[in-house]
Every structure is written in structure tokens, then in C-alpha cells.
Design a protein around this motif. Structure first.
Motif, PDB file in Angstrom:
ATOM      1  N   UNK A  68       6.163   8.799  -6.665  1.00 46.95           N
ATOM      2  CA  UNK A  68       5.085   9.528  -6.000  1.00 46.95           C
ATOM      3  C   UNK A  68       5.545  10.170  -4.693  1.00 46.95           C
ATOM      4  N   UNK A  69       6.454   9.500  -4.001  1.00 47.70           N
ATOM      5  CA  UNK A  69       6.832   9.922  -2.649  1.00 47.70           C
ATOM      6  C   UNK A  69       8.299   9.553  -2.438  1.00 47.70           C
ATOM      7  N   UNK A  70       9.234  10.418  -2.846  1.00 58.29           N
ATOM      8  CA  UNK A  70      10.656  10.046  -2.888  1.00 58.29           C
ATOM      9  C   UNK A  70      11.354  10.069  -1.532  1.00 58.29           C
ATOM     10  N   UNK A  71      10.780   9.362  -0.579  1.00 62.00           N
ATOM     11  CA  UNK A  71      11.383   9.281   0.749  1.00 62.00           C
ATOM     12  C   UNK A  71      11.820   7.845   1.037  1.00 62.00           C
ATOM     13  N   UNK A  72      12.842   7.711   1.862  1.00 62.49           N
ATOM     14  CA  UNK A  72      13.111   6.452   2.540  1.00 62.49           C
ATOM     15  C   UNK A  72      12.213   6.429   3.773  1.00 62.49           C
ATOM     16  N   UNK A  73      11.540   5.312   4.005  1.00 61.09           N
ATOM     17  CA  UNK A  73      10.539   5.231   5.070  1.00 61.09           C
ATOM     18  C   UNK A  73      10.926   4.127   6.051  1.00 61.09           C
TER      19      UNK A  73
ATOM     20  N   UNK B 251       0.817  -1.218   0.000  1.00 60.01           N
ATOM     21  CA  UNK B 251       0.000   0.000   0.000  1.00 60.01           C
ATOM     22  C   UNK B 251       0.848   1.264   0.000  1.00 60.01           C
ATOM     23  N   UNK B 252       2.162   1.124   0.015  1.00 65.08           N
ATOM     24  CA  UNK B 252       3.038   2.290   0.035  1.00 65.08           C
ATOM     25  C   UNK B 252       3.087   2.966  -1.336  1.00 65.08           C
ATOM     26  N   UNK B 253       3.273   4.285  -1.365  1.00 64.39           N
ATOM     27  CA  UNK B 253       3.424   4.978  -2.653  1.00 64.39           C
ATOM     28  C   UNK B 253       4.764   4.633  -3.287  1.00 64.39           C
TER      29      UNK B 253
ATOM     30  N   UNK C 291      -7.543   8.562   7.165  1.00 67.12           N
ATOM     31  CA  UNK C 291      -6.808   8.687   5.908  1.00 67.12           C
ATOM     32  C   UNK C 291      -5.487   9.387   6.166  1.00 67.12           C
ATOM     33  N   UNK C 292      -4.530   9.250   5.247  1.00 68.56           N
ATOM     34  CA  UNK C 292      -3.231   9.910   5.453  1.00 68.56           C
ATOM     35  C   UNK C 292      -3.387  11.425   5.516  1.00 68.56           C
TER      36      UNK C 292
ATOM     37  N   UNK D 160       1.829  11.419   7.191  1.00 68.08           N
ATOM     38  CA  UNK D 160       1.501  11.994   5.893  1.00 68.08           C
ATOM     39  C   UNK D 160       1.955  11.161   4.719  1.00 68.08           C
ATOM     40  N   UNK D 161       2.292   9.883   4.949  1.00 70.89           N
ATOM     41  CA  UNK D 161       2.663   8.995   3.838  1.00 70.89           C
ATOM     42  C   UNK D 161       1.373   8.608   3.107  1.00 70.89           C
ATOM     43  N   UNK D 162       1.259   8.906   1.828  1.00 73.57           N
ATOM     44  CA  UNK D 162       0.000   8.662   1.106  1.00 73.57           C
ATOM     45  C   UNK D 162      -0.210   7.189   0.752  1.00 73.57           C
ATOM     46  N   UNK D 163      -0.456   6.359   1.775  1.00 70.92           N
ATOM     47  CA  UNK D 163      -0.703   4.937   1.515  1.00 70.92           C
ATOM     48  C   UNK D 163      -2.044   4.775   0.802  1.00 70.92           C
ATOM     49  N   UNK D 164      -2.177   3.679   0.045  1.00 76.07           N
ATOM     50  CA  UNK D 164      -3.355   3.479  -0.795  1.00 76.07           C
ATOM     51  C   UNK D 164      -4.571   3.025  -0.001  1.00 76.07           C
ATOM     52  N   UNK D 165      -4.356   2.195   1.025  1.00 73.76           N
ATOM     53  CA  UNK D 165      -5.463   1.670   1.824  1.00 73.76           C
ATOM     54  C   UNK D 165      -4.966   1.382   3.226  1.00 73.76           C
ATOM     55  N   UNK D 166      -5.895   1.294   4.166  1.00 75.05           N
ATOM     56  CA  UNK D 166      -5.558   0.967   5.548  1.00 75.05           C
ATOM     57  C   UNK D 166      -5.388  -0.548   5.686  1.00 75.05           C
TER      58      UNK D 166
END
Length: 726
Positions: free
Chosen positions: A423-428, A417-419, A551-552, A457-463
Motif C-alpha cells: 500500500x505504501x512502499x516507503x521505509x518509515x 496501524x501502519x499501511x 486524519x492522514x 501523509x502516511x495512511x495509518x488505519x487509526x489514531x
């Protein structure tokens, strides 16, 4: 004498060699699966070990020479096993362990040495096959064989042992192992597959497992050694009867106490009563004393196990009074920790986890040195299980196999579910700290980490939510003995039950599975019932999580690094970096230590706490990388004026010359007459020579001289009249 056996297995050559290599081991198999080669050995001690458990050790040793690589580090040799090797060792251990008889106490060690790797021919499952066969042909008592395969799914088609390319395109990453009769281990990640789709994949994998098991049986029948006689540990019947008569009824009452600590204290009090009595008796030999105390502990443990199992299977009563499909009380919170990028706490009964989410830049990615295709990863999920979480004193520090395994399970469950990096250029990184545990803290860590990601604030697709299912059997799974599937198993049910089946996923489907069992295997019917019961529980948990955060967040924490991403021409990367990094280092210093990542494809990512610094660095880089073309227009600043023209700064260090003839629509003798240093001048690029020098014009934007134009018109009319006269 060397023996060789060969079989075609789903388009690949499986060759088994034995009798030539590692002949002093009790069993040794040299397995070739295409170009993957693994040496698997099994050894067993002659005498049983003292203790109340089966001392089995499985290792998976990755040799860097297997892929033509010299290890990094100062010593230039392999160090302690990496995460992939540790997880693979667990993967092999789990289906093999249940295949030894109850009471087997001889120490068994299985060593898998990966000596050559073809990444399209799985070394992990090759090692599992070799481990089982090494035990099978040896004189070590073993109720196998077992085998395992990977299952992928590309465009809806199921594939056995997919290649690297197929795995990249697969929406399923499933490891399934078992015997010819049943499945006994599952490890899976999936892109939101339904329960029925997952069941079909499990059964598809098991059909391939059967083929490998039958191949092993043929080899064992031909060259297997007779099994040695070993003495299985059994408690003394007289001691057992004495203990049951003295505390049996009181133990039943103690087990029925709902609160974990109160129940455990009551059980421990009864155990201590018996242990102290037997410990203070006179013994002829110290060995007799040790053996008696071992039996006493084992009998007491068995007493608790039998009562827990009886209550559940016969009376449908769980130790804490819940229904078989009932979840313990749930609660969810976010923002516990003010300075982290995201935090959340998830509590289920007496299991509680606090998870934090940290966002980093590309250079924070984890570097991998294993035999897998990946050399780094940007998503990490770590799990810590301190001893205080179960009210004990114990070792802290380096994570053990269990912690690594639980962390990897959460990492897999949330990965789908991670971007993307685009879309989200971070190391998480998420870290799950278990604060209290009474069953299935791994699934609680998934719930807590999912909320921490959203809070950050990580824009995951679903919970994503997770639950652990249990199984209590009353006898062989032959249709004649009832079984009970439990939702949300707690510590006692996990410890004394027959199955730990963890399921995680979204409202759309499953993202992770993990199954471990203590019996020989489970049927499709049991798997189906467990998956459907888990589906209902996961939905209930998501409802509670949504009350805390649904939601994120749209914005990152003020403590998290902000970012901007854009692309520059690949040919300009060298100019942006500069000789020895001079240019980029100057940008970093001028922009308050901003972090800059530049990929080979020209993608630039800039990170900083202050958005203004990001914008400043971005503008500077774009100016350096910008390509000037004829026709471009600029609002430039005059930096120098000479008689022949004015030099105009366009952007960055780029400037051009506006010749005196291009400064106005009328004749200009000296550029000083019309422009001054520091003035803004709108110009147009009209030429670029071979050396990159830029010619500019201001005439297009300069005011027109009406008198001059009138004179020009008169001159044209005079020329026309003179022409016609002639």
C-alpha cells in the motif's frame, strides 16, 4: 555431579541439565527447549556494594554460531548487543528484580549465552527460565522462582509460545511473566484487542507460567543449595528519628507543591539542610562517613516516598492536586519543522515530546543481525531522552537500555496501524525527542509520533494514543488493604509507586502494553481496573490530538520523495538492470538521480522529489520490459527508410520493419515514395521471428485506392462471365 530433569511443555521437550557445565558459578543451568539451548549462570558478590540501589545486571548474549552464521563486519565476531538482545535482557531483568529483598545490596550478575536456536522454541523465554532456576538452585537469596511465556492468538485461539509461522498469523504478541501467585511483568503488542480479550490472554499465559514455576520448585527442592546469610541494608533508627523530627512537617508541605520544579527545589532545600549538617560532622573513619551519608540520603528519599504514598492512599491527594483519574493539561500541534516530511508536538503537563517522520526508500531499511527470524525492518521508532528534559546535566550520545526500550514500545504500538509495503512502499522512521519530562514520556512519544505520521501523509488505519497508569498499595494485595490506581502518573508517582502500567491503542482496541512493578505481583482485578481506567484516558487524549490533525494528509510533503510502483515480467529484470547495471544506471542519470528498487518478484518502486522524473523513468522501464505480441498496434516514428521498406520505432529501443508491400493498399515500388524519416506511422505487428525481429504492416490503416478496387471488381466479373460461357 550432572543432574538432568525433563518435562513436556505444550508439545515441546524442556530439559534442564546442571552439575556438569560452568560449575564455578554460584548457579548454572543448561536449558534445552527442543533444539534451543541456553546456558544461564548466576553469580553474587560476597560483600554488599555501597550505594542506594540493588546492583543487578542481566545480559542476553546472542551467538551467531547458534544459527550457523558467521558475524558480519571486519572483525567477524560479535560486537555490542543489538537491539533485540538489549530488549530481551530488559525482559528478563524486570520480573526478576522485584524478587530480591528490600535492602539487598550484594552485586548479582546473570549471564545468558544463547548457544543453539530453534526459532520455533523461544530462546528468550528459555533464558528467562534458566535465569530464575540458576538463582533458585544457588545459595543466592532469591524469592522466586519466576517464569515467562509468549502468548499468541490465531483465529481467536490462544497459543503458548507460538511458532514463527503462528506468530506471523497472530493478532497478539504477548510476553507475560510472574510467579505461581501473580503476574509481575507484561510486554505486549496487539492488533486492536479489547480489554477483556487482553485480560483473558494474560490469565491464559499466567496458567502456563505456573507450570514452569512448579517445575522449578521441584528441581530446587531436590538439588538447591542452602541460601547464604547476607546483611540487608537498613537505615540507623537514631538518624532516622533525628531527621524526621527536624524536617518532617516541612517536607510534607514541600511535597504538596503542585509545580514540579518548585516542588523539587523545596524538597532539595530540605534535603541539603540535613545532608550538609551530617556531611560536616567529624567521623573516625572515612567508611563511617560514607555509610552515614548513604543512610541520610536513603532516609530522606524514604520520607518523600512515604508521604507521597500516604497522601494518595489515605487522603486521595496527588502531589499536583489532581483526581486519581484526571489527566494533566493536554495540547497538540503539527508542522513545527518546515523541511521535515512530518512533525508534531504533544504536551501533557510537564511532559513534552517533538516527533518527526521521515520517509525513505527500500534501501533505507534497517538491516538486522540477530537470532530473530527478521533480517530487516521498514518501520523504525527511535526515542531520545536528553538530560535537559529533566533539568539536569548528564551523558549524551549512544542510547541506553531505557531509550531503546521506550523506542521499541512506541514502535510496537504504532506498527499495527501502519499501511503494508504494497500500500505504501516507503521505509518509515519516527524520532521522538523528549524536550521536557515529568512522567510517561514514552506514551507522549507515541502520541507525538502518531500525529507526525499523519502530518507526513502516511495512511495509518487509526489514531493511536497512550497513557501510563500507576498503582499505590497500602499493604499486601490480600483483599484487606486498599489500593489506588492512578491515571497519567507523573515522576514522583512513578518513582515511589508500585506499578508502571503503560497502555496504548486506538478507539477499537489495544495495540501495546508494558507493565513493570516493584511488588511481587498484581491480580486480575487490578489489571482490569487499570485497563478500563486507561481506556477512558486514551479516548480523551485522542480528542485533543484530533483537534490538531484528525486524519492522514492526502498528499505527501513537497520535501518527501514521491513514488510509483508497478510490476514487470520477472524474466525482464535482467534487461532492465543490464550488464553490470549499465542500463539502470543510465536511467538513473537521465532521470535526475531517481531512486529505483526492483524486487525479485518483478515489483518496481521509483522514488524522486519530482513526479515528472518518476514518470519518465517508469515509461523507460516499461518500454524495456514490454513484451511485443502479434496484433499489437503502435503509433511509431520512422527512423530509417530503405527501398525495401521503412524501419519504425515502437517504444524504447524496440523497432520493426514495415516492408514496402505492407506500406499501402496499392503497389509501391520504393518506400521512399510514401514515407519520410521522422514521420509518425501507425502500424500493426504481424510477425515476430525466432531472433525477435518484428514485422509490421501499415496497410490496415492506409487509405484505400477506390480506382484500384473498381478494377479488381471488374476483373472478377470478367472471370465469372468467361467461366459460365465455357
Amino acid at each position: 555431579m550432572k543432574r538432568v530433569f525433563e518435562k513436556e511443555f505444550f508439545g515441546k521437550r524442556l530439559i534442564v541439565e546442571t552439575g556438569e557445565i560452568a560449575k564455578q558459578a554460584d548457579g548454572a543451568i543448561f536449558t534445552r527447549f527442543n533444539d534451543t539451548v541456553v546456558l544461564s549462570t548466576a553469580c553474587c558478590s560476597d560483600e554488599p556494594k555501597e550505594g542506594d540501589f540493588f546492583p543487578l545486571t542481566v545480559t542476553y548474549e546472542e551467538k551467531q554460531y547458534a544459527i550457523g552464521r558467521i558475524p558480519g563486519g571486519f572483525l567477524r565476531r560479535e560486537g555490542r548487543p543489538g537491539e533485540h538482545a538489549t530488549l530481551t535482557a530488559r525482559l528478563i531483568d524486570r520480573p526478576i528484580r522485584p524478587m530480591f529483598s528490600e535492602g539487598f545490596r550484594n552485586e548479582v550478575q546473570i549471564i545468558n549465552t544463547v548457544m543453539s536456536v530453534d526459532l520455533d522454541s523461544t530462546p528468550e523465554m528459555t533464558a528467562m527460565f534458566g535465569s530464575s532456576l540458576a538463582l533458585g538452585i544457588s545459595d543466592i537469596p532469591f524469592d522466586g522462582p519466576i517464569a515467562g511465556v509468549y502468548v499468541g492468538r490465531v483465529n481467536g485461539k490462544l497459543i503458548i509460545n507460538p511458532t514463527v509461522e503462528e506468530r506471523e498469523n497472530s493478532d497478539l504478541n504477548l510476553a507475560v511473566a510472574g510467579t505461581s501467585e501473580a503476574i509481575n511483568m507484561v510486554e505486549a503488542g496487539a492488533n486492536e484487542l479489547s480489554e477483556e480479550e487482553m485480560l483473558d490472554a494474560l490469565m491464559f499465559g499466567h496458567e502456563a507460567v505456573k507450570i514452569l514455576c512448579e517445575f522449578q520448585k521441584e528441581i530446587i527442592k531436590e538439588i538447591g543449595k542452602p541460601k547464604r546469610e547476607v546483611s540487608l541494608y537498613t537505615p540507623d533508627a537514631t538518624i532516622k528519628e533525628d531527621i524526621y523530627n527536624r524536617v518532617g512537617e516541612r517536607m510534607v508541605k514541600a511535597i504538596s507543591i503542585f509545580d514540579k520544579l518548585e516542588r523539587q527545589n523545596a524538597i532539595d532545600a530540605l534535603k541539603n539542610e540535613i545532608i550538609d549538617d551530617y556531611d560536616n560532622r567529624d567521623y573516625k573513619k572515612e567508611k563511617d562517613h560514607k555509610m552515614t551519608m548513604l543512610m541520610v540520603n536513603d532516609i530522606l528519599e524514604g520520607m518523600v516516598a512515604n508521604e507521597v504514598r500516604r497522601l494518595i492512599t489515605e487522603e486521595k491527594i496527588r502531589p499536583d492536586g489532581r483526581k486519581i483519574d484526571e489527566i494533566r493539561p493536554l495540547s497538540a500541534k503539527i508542522d513545527l519543522l518546515p523541511r521535515v516530511h512530518g512533525s508534531a508536538m504533544f504536551t501533557r503537563g510537564q511532559t513534552q515530546v517533538i516527533s518527526t517522520c521521515t520517509l525513505g526508500i527500500k534501501e533505507d531499511e534497517q538491516i538486522l543481525e540477530s537470532l530473530s527470524p527478521e533480517d530487516s525492518k521498514r518501520w523504525m521508532h527511535h526515542y531520545n531522552f536528553p538530560p535537559f528534559s529533566v533539568g539536569e546535566i548528564g551523558r549524551t550520545g549512544t542510547p541506553g537500555r531505557r531509550e531503546i526500550g521506550h523506542g521499541a514500545l512506541g514502535e510496537r504500538a504504532l506498527s499495527y496501524v501502519l499501511p503494508s509495503e504494497e500500500e505504501f512502499p516507503y521505509t518509515i522512521r519516527c524520532v521522538a525527542e523528549v524536550c521536557e519530562s515529568n512522567g510517561s514520556s514514552s506514551q507522549a512519544s507515541i502520541c507525538a509520533s502518531c500525529m507526525a505520521l499523519m502530518a507526513a501523509g502516511v495512511p495509518i488505519k487509526s489514531m493511536v494514543s497512550g497513557i501510563a497508569m500507576g498503582l499505590i498499595t497500602s499493604g499486601p494485595l490480600d483483599g484487606n488493604h486498599p489500593y489506588t490506581i492512578l491515571t497519567d502518573i507523573q515522576g514522583l508517582e512513578d518513582h515511589f509507586g508500585d506499578m508502571d502500567f503503560k497502555v496504548a491503542g486506538t478507539e477499537n482496541g489495544i495495540t501495546a502494553l508494558q507493565m513493570d512493578i516493584k511488588i511481587k505481583g498484581v491480580t486480575r482485578e487490578i489489571l482490569h481496573d487499570a485497563l478500563m481506567q486507561a481506556n477512558k484516558a486514551r479516548a480523551e487524549i485522542r480528542g485533543v490530538m484530533a483537534q490538531a490533525i484528525s486524519e492522514p494528509r492526502k498528499e505527501l510533503s513537497k520535501w518527501a520523495p514521491k513514488f510509483a510502483s508497478f510490476y514487470i515480467d520477472k524474466d525482464k529484470i535482467r534487461e532492465v538492470i543490464g550488464t553490470g547495471g549499465k542500463v539502470i544506471n543510465e536511467i538513473i542519470e537521465e532521470c535526475d538521480k531517481v531512486k529505483i528498487d526492483i524486487n525479485d518478484d518483478g515489483k518496481v518502486s521509483i522514488y524522486h522529489m519530482n513526479q515528472d522524473m518518476i514518470l519518465k523513468a517508469k515509461e523507460t522501464i516499461l518500454n524495456i520490459a514490454r513484451v511485443v505480441e502479434i496484433g499489437d498496434e503502435f503509433e511509431g516514428v520512422v527512423t530509417r527508410v530503405e527501398e525495401f521498406g521503412a524501419f519504425v520505432s515502437l517504444f524504447g529501443d524496440k523497432e520493426g520493419l514495415c516492408h514496402v508491400s505492407k506500406l499501402a493498399n496499392s503497389y509501391v515500388k520504393d518506400a521512399h515514395d510514401v514515407v519520410r524519416v521522422g514521420e509518425t506511422l501507425k502500424v500493426k505487428v504481424i510477425g515476430i521471428d525466432e531472433k525477435g525481429k518484428i514485422s509490421l504492416s501499415h496497410k490496415e490503416f492506409a487509405p484505400k485506392n477506390e480506382n484500384n478496387e473498381k478494377n479488381n471488381e471488374n476483373k472478377i466479373e470478367d472471370k465469372k462471365r468467361r467461366f459460365f460461357r465455357k
